[in-house]
Write a protein that holds these residues in place. Sequence first.
Motif: not given
Length: 142
Positions: A76-105
């Motif tokens: 449980s190391a805790r870090v400060r992160a900037v958040v984004l979200s979005g949507k893959l408008n397709y099916a990618g590798i291993v069926g990754v698709t739809g909504e996603f969320k990402g955290w960047f330093s």
Amino acid sequence: IAMTFADMAEKRVDRRTLTTLPAQFQDGMSLIYYASSLVGGLEGAIDAPTVVDTGLSSTTIRFTTNRETLSLWKDSARVRAVVLSGKLNYAGIVGVTGEFKGWFSDDARHLPLRGDMKAWVGKVTLEISPDHRDDLSAIFVQ
């Protein structure tokens, strides 16, 4: 751009031509670097042209100025992160698709820390390796 697919069992070669690509486009991996270059200073949504398999689609990325404290790894190391979200408008590798969320330093590097995505098998989470603990020391939260 053309792609060639070989079916050795049927001794057949299928050559397909992709659509003309725009001057700027992304693929699955480059989307992470593209988002990293824009996160933190941009607010709003963009549609990034994205090459998937043998076609052109798009990825919607919603940038915000939201910051969160993110827990990483089992200790449980805790870090400060900037958040984004979005949507893959397709099916990618291993069926990754739809909504996603990402955290960047939350520093000038905007390193990708974690990504949560939907997939055919459920949910996929990617997280930066604990081997990078020293690289993140400047953004640890006490």
